[in-house]
Design an enzyme around this catalytic site. Structure first.
Site, mmCIF file in Angstrom:
data_model
loop_
_atom_site.group_PDB
_atom_site.id
_atom_site.type_symbol
_atom_site.label_atom_id
_atom_site.label_comp_id
_atom_site.label_asym_id
_atom_site.label_seq_id
_atom_site.Cartn_x
_atom_site.Cartn_y
_atom_site.Cartn_z
ATOM 1 N N THR A 164 0.832 -1.210 0.000
ATOM 2 C CA THR A 164 0.000 0.000 0.000
ATOM 3 C C THR A 164 0.862 1.254 0.000
ATOM 4 O OG1 THR A 164 -1.506 -1.210 1.416
ATOM 5 C CG2 THR A 164 -1.785 1.181 1.363
ATOM 6 N N ARG A 192 -13.239 -8.668 -1.820
ATOM 7 C CA ARG A 192 -12.351 -8.646 -0.627
ATOM 8 C C ARG A 192 -11.915 -7.203 -0.357
ATOM 9 N NH1 ARG A 192 -6.934 -6.658 0.501
ATOM 10 N NH2 ARG A 192 -6.084 -7.858 2.214
ATOM 11 N N VAL A 193 -11.959 -6.798 0.892
ATOM 12 C CA VAL A 193 -11.503 -5.468 1.292
ATOM 13 C C VAL A 193 -10.432 -5.635 2.362
ATOM 14 C CG1 VAL A 193 -12.198 -3.329 2.440
ATOM 15 C CG2 VAL A 193 -13.690 -4.347 0.715
ATOM 16 N N THR A 214 0.872 -0.649 5.984
ATOM 17 C CA THR A 214 1.013 -1.421 4.754
ATOM 18 C C THR A 214 1.330 -2.860 5.128
ATOM 19 O OG1 THR A 214 2.265 -1.673 2.696
ATOM 20 C CG2 THR A 214 3.469 -0.760 4.565
#
Ligand code: GLY
Length: 305
Positions: A164, A192-193, A214
């Site tokens: 991320t 999916r989250v 992240t």
């Protein structure tokens, strides 16, 4: 003191972009949005934006969020398709709707309203090849497409792709803003989250400090990592000690702690970072640096500048 920090070596480009705004008197909100857009616009990145790996069905679904620590306003989008800059859509949710989080089809509809919709999304050639290769391998296994085993074989392979872009900034007015954006777990299940759009997990900011995480979203979200870091800052620790304490807390728990890293920033413009991996690299810039720097923190250790 103005300062900005972002995850991973690719965060250097993000920090450079955000710093241009901060040094000219711009807001932390604009700086964080611009920093994250910089990475979303880089189609060679396989874990952020439309250059990312797709889900199991071959579609890119993106997660992003932004939080303004001085007002506690936040905006978030999850599993959104056909948007190049989900961080800007998250900001639109924050500034133009009464809601905090919009997902899936609803988020894509909002993207159309706000002019952020991209009609045609082609996977990057390398991302498509990798998806097709994995699909073929999963299909050749002795099970039927559509069975849970088939899905799980695809999903297990993507577990380690989740870098991320997370960014935290403080401006001249001492406003702290945190944001993040990701294409998430490669070849994930549809819908999916991860942690990135979840306030308190992927990001958090208040008037004491901010953090952005992240790594493996499934692990970050069960520990509410970003909120945990900012809690330590709120209770008086500088950002580097708060980060160290958070990792020590995770290591002590010892469950669901692999692939967790994060950056932090406090109201005095001091940086922190932590990781449960061997080490973690990130980028930072502040009034006391002459230029944006790549920094590294070791597992369980305090950041040394
Ligand atoms: N940390 C990003 C994700 O797991 O989706």
């Amino acid at each position: 003191m103005k300062a900005i920090i972002a995850t991973w070596p690719f965060g250097l480009k993000a920090v450079e972009s955000g710093w241009r705004i901060l040094k000219n008197g711009g807001s932390a909100l604009d700086a964080v949005e611009a920093s994250i857009r910089e990475i979303e616009n880089d189609f060679s990145n396989r874990s952020v934006g439309l250059g990312g790996y797709p889900n199991i069905a071959g579609f890119i679904e993106l997660d992003a969020a932004i939080m303004d620590g001085s007002t506690f306003r936040a905006g978030s989008v999850a599993a959104v398709r056909n948007v190049q800059n989900p961080i800007s859509l998250a900001r639109k949710v924050m500034e133009n709707t009464p809601h905090v989080m919009i997902v899936g089809e609803g988020a894509t509809k909002l993207a159309k309203i706000f002019g952020l919709y991209v009609e045609k999304v082609d996977l990057q050639p390398e991302a498509r090849m990798e998806w097709e290769r994995r699909l073929k391998a999963a299909l050749s296994a002795p099970q039927q497409e559509g069975s849970i085993n088939f899905w799980m074989k695809m999903v297990a392979e993507g577990r380690y792709n989740h870098d991320t872009i997370g960014c935290v900034a403080i401006d001249d007015n001492k406003n702290i803003v945190a944001g993040c954006s990701t294409s998430g777990y490669a070849f994930k299940l549809v819908g999916r989250v991860g942690d990135s759009p979840i306030i308190g997990s992927g990001l958090y900011a208040n008037s004491f400090g901010g953090a952005a995480a992240t790594g493996l979203g499934e692990n970050i979200m069960v520990h509410n990592v970003s909120r945990k870091v900012v809690d330590f800052i709120e209770h008086g620790l500088p950002a580097d000690e708060a980060a160290e304490k958070t990792v020590q807390y995770l290591l002590k728990i010892g469950k669901r702690i692999d692939h967790i890293s994060f950056v932090s920033l406090d109201k005095d413009g001091l940086f922190g970072a932590g990781t449960t991996e061997e080490s973690f690299e990130f980028a930072a810039m502040s009034d006391v640096f002459s230029e944006p720097r790549l920094l590294k923190v070791e597992k369980g250790a305090r950041l040394r500048l």
